[in-house]
Enzyme design. Structure first.
Site, short mmCIF file in Angstrom:
data_model
loop_
_atom_site.label_atom_id
_atom_site.label_comp_id
_atom_site.label_asym_id
_atom_site.label_seq_id
_atom_site.Cartn_x
_atom_site.Cartn_y
_atom_site.Cartn_z
N LYS A 95 0.83 -1.19 0.01
CA LYS A 95 -0.01 0.00 0.07
C LYS A 95 0.91 1.36 -0.03
O LYS A 95 0.80 2.05 -0.80
CB LYS A 95 -1.01 0.00 1.04
CG LYS A 95 -1.85 -1.26 1.25
CD LYS A 95 -2.89 -1.06 2.56
CE LYS A 95 -2.16 -1.15 3.77
NZ LYS A 95 -1.48 -2.62 4.18
N ARG A 149 -9.56 0.23 8.75
CA ARG A 149 -9.37 -1.19 8.92
C ARG A 149 -10.01 -2.26 9.57
O ARG A 149 -9.76 -3.14 10.00
CB ARG A 149 -7.73 -1.27 9.72
CG ARG A 149 -6.71 -1.32 8.88
CD ARG A 149 -5.30 -1.41 9.69
NE ARG A 149 -4.08 -1.82 9.34
CZ ARG A 149 -3.19 -1.26 8.67
NH1 ARG A 149 -3.10 -0.01 8.47
NH2 ARG A 149 -2.20 -1.88 8.23
N ARG A 163 12.04 -5.97 5.12
CA ARG A 163 12.26 -4.90 5.42
C ARG A 163 12.50 -4.59 6.89
O ARG A 163 13.12 -3.49 7.09
CB ARG A 163 10.62 -4.28 5.35
CG ARG A 163 10.45 -2.78 5.80
CD ARG A 163 9.30 -2.12 5.36
NE ARG A 163 8.03 -2.78 6.35
CZ ARG A 163 6.89 -2.32 6.19
NH1 ARG A 163 6.39 -1.69 5.01
NH2 ARG A 163 6.02 -3.00 6.94
N ARG A 191 11.61 -1.07 12.39
CA ARG A 191 10.20 -1.14 12.92
C ARG A 191 10.03 -2.64 13.80
O ARG A 191 10.18 -3.46 13.30
CB ARG A 191 9.06 -1.19 11.87
CG ARG A 191 8.69 0.03 11.23
CD ARG A 191 7.84 0.12 10.02
NE ARG A 191 6.86 -0.65 10.32
CZ ARG A 191 5.67 -0.46 9.39
NH1 ARG A 191 5.89 -0.13 8.33
NH2 ARG A 191 4.60 -1.32 9.75
N ARG A 235 -0.18 -9.88 13.20
CA ARG A 235 -0.84 -8.59 12.30
C ARG A 235 -1.73 -9.36 11.34
O ARG A 235 -2.77 -8.78 10.87
CB ARG A 235 0.06 -7.81 11.80
CG ARG A 235 1.09 -7.13 12.46
CD ARG A 235 2.33 -6.55 11.90
NE ARG A 235 2.15 -5.43 11.01
CZ ARG A 235 3.08 -5.13 10.24
NH1 ARG A 235 4.32 -5.53 10.42
NH2 ARG A 235 3.16 -4.20 9.30
#
Ligand code: B4P
Length: 190
Positions: A14, A89, A128, A134, A146
């Site tokens: 996204k 969401r 990532r 993160r 998640r």
């Protein structure tokens, strides 16, 4: 006004695709994830609250997220259109967004979903996580949480937008450029 919701599982691309789409279609890009991370970096009260949820891979509570998003939209009164990335969401967020836009005589133009297989996405996020810093990208258990959050709370939005005739799906697997091309051919019709 064009108002697009960019939808997809964690890591579906996204944020990656929004960078291109906002320029091409002159849209104000609002990523709730980015806004939360900005607040975390700046150690604001909102950031401290969001961090306690995000670090575990949980969604931030609706009340907080909705209020924040409405405030961000209010900062762009002259925008030609919006690209919502990672919002809504939950059904409660979607209903709040519809009511908020209706109060401004606006409505969502379309929801565009990036579709991809969980295992490919987990690998993308772990990759990532090597450089992003993160906490929610670095631990496979948190990443899987998640996806649980997505399946329970976010997936029902597909039926919500299908019922409104606003749901469009795009294959999110392939090179970034290939996915951009697929998205462009959908966006060009709006
Ligand atoms: P977000 O910031 O929205 O992020 P995301 O789901 O991790 O990723 P995105 O789909 O944007 O993936 P990206 O392009 O970066 O959410 C983070 C957290 O914030 C949530 O878990 C939640 O806690 C909180 N939150 C946010 N919004 C909320 C809301 N509305 N309510 C409650 N809580 C909320 O891509 C991922 C990686 O894949 C990148 O490394 C990228 O380079 C790579 N990639 C992208 N496309 C690729 C391709 N085609 N091929 C190969 N790699 C690709």
């Amino acid at each position: 006004m064009i108002i697009i919701v960019l939808f997809g599982k964690p890591g579906a691309g996204k944020g990656t695709q929004a960078e291109f789409l906002k320029e091409k279609y002159n849209l104000t890009h609002l990523s709730t994830g980015d806004i939360f991370r900005y607040n975390i970096q700046n150690n604001t009260e909102l950031g401290k609250l969001a961090k306690s949820y995000m670090d575990k891979g949980d969604l931030v509570p609706d009340e907080v997220t909705i209020k924040m998003l409405e405030g961000e939209v209010g900062k762009h009164p002259y925008s030609a259109g919006f690209l919502f990335d990672g919002f809504p969401r939950t059904i409660a967020q979607a209903e709040a967004l519809d009511a908020f836009l209706e109060s401004k005589n606006e409505s969502i133009t379309a929801t565009v979903a990036l579709e991809a297989d969980d295992n490919i996405l987990v690998a993308r996020l772990l990759e990532r996580g090597k450089t992003s810093g993160r906490p929610d990208d670095q631990d496979e258990e948190k990443i899987r949480n998640r996806y649980d959050e997505y399946n329970q709370k976010t997936a029902p939005l597909m039926d919500y937008y299908k019922a409104q005739g606003k749901f469009h799906a795009v294959d999110g697997i392939g090179s970034i450029a290939e996915v951009t091309e697929r998205l462009t051919s959908v966006f060009d019709k709006f």
